[in-house]
Design an enzyme around this catalytic site. Structure first.
Site: not given
Length: 355
Positions: A23, A40, A45, A84, A123, A141, A193
């Protein structure tokens, strides 16, 4: 003297190490707002690895916002099945319709305009505004929360720390390339990170990172303890007809798994008693209980369904509000993961989605 983090170092790192995602526009290309927005929503989740195959199939099926808006809701839910958090699919469809009806098929290019669309929160509005339209917006996020919490050693617990984290992102935001900056922050959190064993030696912000200096990287971000959900129980009834059809129904449009298909089930309650399961069955007949229940974990509670199987003659009519679907067509039904597990437990179907 402690160095200060800056966007220049992060963008230089991003230019060398940016991830190739289906994307994401290539360097120098203009992003497609539809593809940015759809990705997005899917990534909420859900991990990048899980989203990639769904995204590619979804785009092949609905290549434009117009195609998505004009598709029947059942087709959208079926394409989403297995990802989901199914309210996202309903909101995705509603948003596509709103873009077509209120904006002539063009996404608003500001955070304020995007937030007015169904299913787009703070967000997502920031991410789409920054990535698709290069607006100076903060897209915070989970990856960004982790990076910023470590960079500034933010002791406040999430979710309460989010306003401060957003403030820190905005302070670092460059006037040029805010879209690349947003994606660079996400990539830094996803690849360097990381939650455990962060690769601090490869980080463009290793020098100014306060958590690295103190050796406390893995203490951040601080999170408030989660409350464990109470397990709910229920019964699921897998009824087949002798002509090779299975009994299904569609869940109410609103609520958990709204608009998805399912085999008939009882209520899902913490105090559900299996002794009364026969009263919840779609038809009165001899049911066979499978030895092992199906277990599934939703966001707010675990679920345990005892699976019962039964069979009826081929001319049997479906009860009101239900339907018999040929087993050969089951892959075309919008069955969520929990229902795929139930049907598989009954030995009727095997799907790669639950392997």
């Amino acid at each position: 003297m402690t160095l200060e983090a800056n966007a220049t170092d992060l963008l230089a790192w991003y230019d060398r190490h940016r991830r190739a995602l289906p994307w994401r526009a290539k360097a120098g290309e203009r992003p497609d707002p539809y593809r940015v927005w759809a990705s997005e929503i899917m990534l909420q989740q859900t991990t990048v690895a899980a989203v990639k195959p769904y995204y590619e199939r979804f785009m092949a099926r609905f290549p434009t916002v117009k195609a998505l808006a004009e598709a029947p809701s059942e087709e959208v839910m079926q394409a989403w099945a297995g990802l989901g958090y199914y309210s996202r699919a309903r909101n995705l469809h509603a948003c596509a319709k709103a873009v077509m009806e209120k904006h002539r098929g063009r996404f608003p290019d500001t955070e304020e305009g995007l937030r007015d669309l169904p299913g787009i929160g703070t967000y997502t509005a920031g991410a789409v505004a920054a990535i698709a339209f290069d607006r100076p917006a903060a897209a915070v996020d989970g990856n960004v929360e982790r990076v910023m919490s470590r960079l500034f050693a933010i002791e406040d617990e999430l979710p309460g720390a989010r306003p401060l984290i957003r403030e820190k992102v905005l302070a670092l935001l460059p006037h040029a390339r805010p879209g690349d900056f947003a994606q660079a922050l996400m990539d830094l959190g996803a690849t360097i990170c990381t939650p455990r064993n962060p690769a601090c030696g490869l980080c463009p912000w290793r020098e100014p990172c306060r958590a690295r200096i103190a050796g406390t990287q893995e203490r951040f971000p601080r999170k408030a303890p989660k409350k464990a959900g109470v397990t709910r129980y229920g019964a699921a009834f897998v009824l087949t007809r002798q002509d090779g059809a299975i009994l299904l129904r569609t869940r109410p449009a609103k609520g958990l798994l709204g608009g998805m298909a399912e085999v008939p089930t009882s209520e899902w309650r913490a105090d559900y008693e299996l002794d009364g399961a026969a009263q919840d069955a779609p038809l009165a007949l001899r049911w066979t209980q499978m030895a092992e229940p199906v277990r599934h974990v939703f966001t707010h509670f675990p679920l345990e369904l005892s699976v019962f199987t039964g069979s009826v003659p081929e001319r049997t009519q479906a009860p009101a509000g239900m339907r018999f679907t040929p087993l050969a067509n089951l892959s075309g039904e919008p069955l969520p993961s929990i229902m795929l597990k139930v049907v598989e437990r009954a030995g009727l179907y095997k799907s790669s989605k639950t392997r």
